[in-house]
Design a protein around this motif. Structure first.
Motif, PDB file in Angstrom:
ATOM      1  N   LEU A   1      14.669 -78.015   0.188  1.00  0.00           N
ATOM      2  CA  LEU A   1      14.597 -76.297  -0.263  1.00  0.00           C
ATOM      3  C   LEU A   1      12.741 -76.347  -0.652  1.00  0.00           C
ATOM      4  O   LEU A   1      12.217 -75.327  -0.547  1.00  0.00           O
ATOM      5  CB  LEU A   1      15.292 -76.872  -1.780  1.00  0.00           C
ATOM      6  CG  LEU A   1      16.857 -76.001  -1.344  1.00  0.00           C
ATOM      7  CD1 LEU A   1      17.314 -76.814  -2.930  1.00  0.00           C
ATOM      8  CD2 LEU A   1      16.916 -74.914  -0.970  1.00  0.00           C
ATOM      9  N   GLU A   2      12.535 -77.169  -0.351  1.00  0.00           N
ATOM     10  CA  GLU A   2      10.737 -77.001  -0.728  1.00  0.00           C
ATOM     11  C   GLU A   2      10.516 -76.842   0.119  1.00  0.00           C
ATOM     12  O   GLU A   2       9.162 -76.691  -0.015  1.00  0.00           O
ATOM     13  CB  GLU A   2      10.217 -78.617  -1.511  1.00  0.00           C
ATOM     14  CG  GLU A   2       8.912 -78.616  -1.440  1.00  0.00           C
ATOM     15  CD  GLU A   2       8.484 -78.196  -3.179  1.00  0.00           C
ATOM     16  OE1 GLU A   2       7.259 -77.666  -3.017  1.00  0.00           O
ATOM     17  OE2 GLU A   2       9.288 -77.400  -3.475  1.00  0.00           O
ATOM     18  N   ARG A   3      10.189 -77.860   1.650  1.00  0.00           N
ATOM     19  CA  ARG A   3       9.792 -77.042   2.634  1.00  0.00           C
ATOM     20  C   ARG A   3      10.325 -75.478   3.044  1.00  0.00           C
ATOM     21  O   ARG A   3       8.882 -74.772   3.761  1.00  0.00           O
ATOM     22  CB  ARG A   3      10.507 -78.190   4.151  1.00  0.00           C
ATOM     23  CG  ARG A   3       9.610 -79.488   3.193  1.00  0.00           C
ATOM     24  CD  ARG A   3       9.939 -80.279   4.680  1.00  0.00           C
ATOM     25  NE  ARG A   3       8.937 -80.548   5.468  1.00  0.00           N
ATOM     26  CZ  ARG A   3       7.652 -81.789   6.025  1.00  0.00           C
ATOM     27  NH1 ARG A   3       7.549 -81.936   4.934  1.00  0.00           N
ATOM     28  NH2 ARG A   3       7.315 -80.402   6.676  1.00  0.00           N
TER      29      ARG A   3
ATOM     30  N   VAL B   1      19.937 -71.675  -0.085  1.00  0.00           N
ATOM     31  CA  VAL B   1      19.256 -71.118   1.781  1.00  0.00           C
ATOM     32  C   VAL B   1      19.734 -69.703   2.538  1.00  0.00           C
ATOM     33  O   VAL B   1      20.608 -69.578   2.945  1.00  0.00           O
ATOM     34  CB  VAL B   1      18.989 -72.082   2.745  1.00  0.00           C
ATOM     35  CG1 VAL B   1      18.609 -71.637   4.193  1.00  0.00           C
ATOM     36  CG2 VAL B   1      18.892 -73.931   1.624  1.00  0.00           C
ATOM     37  N   TYR B   2      18.881 -68.983   2.538  1.00  0.00           N
ATOM     38  CA  TYR B   2      18.976 -67.268   2.715  1.00  0.00           C
ATOM     39  C   TYR B   2      17.895 -66.629   3.746  1.00  0.00           C
ATOM     40  O   TYR B   2      17.065 -67.213   3.951  1.00  0.00           O
ATOM     41  CB  TYR B   2      18.885 -66.479   1.016  1.00  0.00           C
ATOM     42  CG  TYR B   2      18.822 -64.537   1.875  1.00  0.00           C
ATOM     43  CD1 TYR B   2      20.088 -64.149   2.602  1.00  0.00           C
ATOM     44  CD2 TYR B   2      18.123 -63.994   1.755  1.00  0.00           C
ATOM     45  CE1 TYR B   2      20.866 -63.397   2.972  1.00  0.00           C
ATOM     46  CE2 TYR B   2      18.066 -62.437   1.935  1.00  0.00           C
ATOM     47  CZ  TYR B   2      19.345 -62.382   2.904  1.00  0.00           C
ATOM     48  OH  TYR B   2      19.576 -60.845   3.083  1.00  0.00           O
TER      49      TYR B   2
ATOM     50  N   VAL C   1      13.116 -67.671  -5.546  1.00  0.00           N
ATOM     51  CA  VAL C   1      11.655 -68.800  -5.456  1.00  0.00           C
ATOM     52  C   VAL C   1      10.636 -67.815  -4.364  1.00  0.00           C
ATOM     53  O   VAL C   1      10.805 -68.894  -2.945  1.00  0.00           O
ATOM     54  CB  VAL C   1      12.681 -70.067  -5.359  1.00  0.00           C
ATOM     55  CG1 VAL C   1      11.825 -71.102  -5.254  1.00  0.00           C
ATOM     56  CG2 VAL C   1      13.709 -70.535  -5.962  1.00  0.00           C
ATOM     57  N   GLY C   2      10.034 -68.203  -4.876  1.00  0.00           N
ATOM     58  CA  GLY C   2       8.409 -67.710  -4.186  1.00  0.00           C
ATOM     59  C   GLY C   2       7.813 -69.045  -3.699  1.00  0.00           C
ATOM     60  O   GLY C   2       7.744 -70.206  -4.653  1.00  0.00           O
TER      61      GLY C   2
ATOM     62  N   ILE D   1      13.010 -65.789   5.947  1.00  0.00           N
ATOM     63  CA  ILE D   1      13.989 -66.657   4.991  1.00  0.00           C
ATOM     64  C   ILE D   1      13.413 -66.935   3.275  1.00  0.00           C
ATOM     65  O   ILE D   1      12.083 -66.240   3.071  1.00  0.00           O
ATOM     66  CB  ILE D   1      12.798 -68.145   6.199  1.00  0.00           C
ATOM     67  CG1 ILE D   1      11.658 -68.486   5.149  1.00  0.00           C
ATOM     68  CG2 ILE D   1      13.686 -68.461   6.907  1.00  0.00           C
ATOM     69  CD1 ILE D   1      11.148 -69.843   5.681  1.00  0.00           C
ATOM     70  N   ALA D   2      14.208 -67.218   2.339  1.00  0.00           N
ATOM     71  CA  ALA D   2      13.790 -67.728   1.288  1.00  0.00           C
ATOM     72  C   ALA D   2      14.680 -68.675   0.861  1.00  0.00           C
ATOM     73  O   ALA D   2      15.644 -68.681   1.735  1.00  0.00           O
ATOM     74  CB  ALA D   2      13.866 -65.714   0.701  1.00  0.00           C
ATOM     75  N   VAL D   3      14.364 -68.945  -0.474  1.00  0.00           N
ATOM     76  CA  VAL D   3      15.287 -69.662  -1.273  1.00  0.00           C
ATOM     77  C   VAL D   3      15.419 -68.626  -2.128  1.00  0.00           C
ATOM     78  O   VAL D   3      14.901 -68.545  -3.876  1.00  0.00           O
ATOM     79  CB  VAL D   3      14.627 -70.708  -1.629  1.00  0.00           C
ATOM     80  CG1 VAL D   3      15.469 -71.942  -2.975  1.00  0.00           C
ATOM     81  CG2 VAL D   3      14.277 -71.980  -0.340  1.00  0.00           C
ATOM     82  N   LEU D   4      16.990 -68.801  -2.818  1.00  0.00           N
ATOM     83  CA  LEU D   4      17.314 -68.071  -4.072  1.00  0.00           C
ATOM     84  C   LEU D   4      18.252 -68.678  -4.525  1.00  0.00           C
ATOM     85  O   LEU D   4      18.438 -69.698  -4.345  1.00  0.00           O
ATOM     86  CB  LEU D   4      18.200 -67.102  -2.931  1.00  0.00           C
ATOM     87  CG  LEU D   4      17.904 -65.824  -2.202  1.00  0.00           C
ATOM     88  CD1 LEU D   4      18.994 -65.010  -1.755  1.00  0.00           C
ATOM     89  CD2 LEU D   4      16.446 -65.114  -2.962  1.00  0.00           C
TER      90      LEU D   4
END
Length: 418
Positions: free
Chosen positions: A358-360, A307-308, A31-32, A374-377
């Motif tokens: 997650l949005e932040r 959260v990665y 999620v970019g 950081i990244a949201v996967l």
């Protein structure tokens, strides 16, 4: 002096890096900040051959692997709100979307299809009021009824395929026992769904377009007086209604077996002197025919987020991360800061996070320097599935029926191929 050339990475390390990168692509959607990456599913052989993948790296669809990896877990079953939430893991998005589409448009239910008005002096037009009635959920099991053509003749409407309701509401000023008007008191000012009364014996409204024949002609006047009482038998006029019930539905469903799901749905407002009298007929159909036949208010699924941290978040970065993604959210429990100063480090307490954090994190990953940290996967084969029933049928029953429908579709497709 010429710039020193960077030593090439050993072949084994290059292969390991490619394998790890391909594994991330196969398992997760990234999620970019401006777009999502790696969203396309590639469940076929040689899908990654162009990236240097070997046969061992490929992951084509396997029925045995599906049986082994597929799991389903109910996380919420709220009978008060008619909501069911469960997680499906090890399943293709094609199957998840198939369940969603079938639930919305192919699982049958009962809804009002025909409305016969005898009187309507309200400000709401007949067509608009009939549309409102169609959206009132009916508490009846569609499996107990047969399907039929909605344009079928009324002679074909019977206790096996039709449910009949009547409504007769007249607004008037309230009077006391002496017949005097009670000030500021109006009866039946509002029309609710509870005013729909079930008729287990079928239609009671006369179909004036198909009146029966008149009574038999009177006998001749010259007949003896003694024979008059025996011979003068006038056949009662047969009333032709809008249904043809041969038995009462009450025997099968009981006195309170069929009714509206909710009694407090406001349908119209009246003023003294206005009146609504009608008869409404329900039939069995699916949401593909009309949205009123859909058994759910809505049905959706979403990928399970993760959260990665690509590298440890320490020191000044840890303080920035907490100030951006954790501290602004009251009573936040997804992350914690351990240590202080340069040894401060962010630890993940909830790998799934919450919607706010997650949005932040997604927004922060779009800033310079943070995309490599950081990244949201989202795991591409793990779904949170939610069904919100309108109340006519339980959501777990709706899902089971959707599975049966999908199964029958598969059998039908195999029958055509073999």
């Amino acid at each position: 002096m010429p710039a020193a050339k960077k030593k090439p990475m050993p072949t084994s390390k290059v292969e390991e890096k490619i394998a790890a990168h391909l594994e991330m692509q196969k398992k997760f959607v990234t999620v970019g900040f401006s777009e999502n990456k790696h969203t396309q599913e590639r469940a076929y052989f040689n899908a990654y051959s162009g990236a240097g993948a070997t046969e061992d790296d490929e992951d084509p669809f396997s029925l045995e692997q599906f049986r082994k990896n597929f799991t389903i877990k109910i996380t919420e079953n709220n009978e008060a709100t008619n909501t069911l939430e469960f997680e499906m893991e090890g399943i293709s998005p094609a199957f998840a979307n198939a369940f969603r589409r079938i639930i919305i448009s192919e699982v049958p239910s009962m809804a009002i299809e025909r409305v016969y008005f005898r009187q309507n002096t309200s400000v709401i037009a007949d067509e608009i009021f009939a549309h409102r009635l169609g959206l009132v959920p009916i508490l009846a099991d569609p499996n107990e009824f047969e399907s039929f053509d909605k344009d079928a003749h009324t002679d074909l409407l019977n206790e096996k395929n039709t449910i009949v309701f009547k409504m007769h509401v007249k607004c008037q000023k309230e009077r006391d026992s002496n017949g005097n008007i009670v000030p500021d008191s109006i009866l039946h000012e509002k029309v609710y769904s509870k005013d729909l009364v079930w008729l287990p014996n079928g239609s009671e409204l006369e179909d004036e377009s198909q009146r029966a024949d008149e009574d038999e002609e009177e006998e001749d006047d010259d007949m003896d007086d003694d024979d008059d009482d025996d011979e003068k038998k006038h056949k009662k006029k047969k009333i032709k209604t809008f249904s043809n019930f041969s038995a009462s539905q009450e025997k099968k469903f009981g006195k309170e077996g069929i009714k509206t799901v909710h009694d407090d749905i406001l349908l119209a407002k009246l003023v003294p002197g206005q009146e609504i009298e009608l008869e409404a007929h329900c039939m069995k159909s699916v949401g593909a025919d009309h949205a009123k036949f859909s058994p759910v208010g809505t049905c959706w699924y979403r990928l399970v987020p993760t959260v990665y941290f690509k590298k440890p978040i320490v020191g000044a970065d840890a303080k920035i991360f907490m100030s951006e993604c954790s501290d602004p959210i009251p009573n936040h429990q997804c992350f914690e800061l351990k240590g202080s100063g340069e040894k401060a480090e962010v630890k993940i307490k909830s790998i799934r996070g919450c919607d706010l954090c997650l949005e932040r994190i997604r927004e922060l990953s779009g800033e310079s320097g943070w995309d490599s940290k950081i990244a949201v996967l989202k795991k591409r084969d793990h779904y949170i599935f939610t069904i919100e029933s309108v109340g006519a049928r339980k959501p777990d029953v709706i899902f089971k029926e959707a599975v049966s429908i999908l199964k029958s579709k598969c059998h039908s497709a195999l029958g055509r191929l073999l």
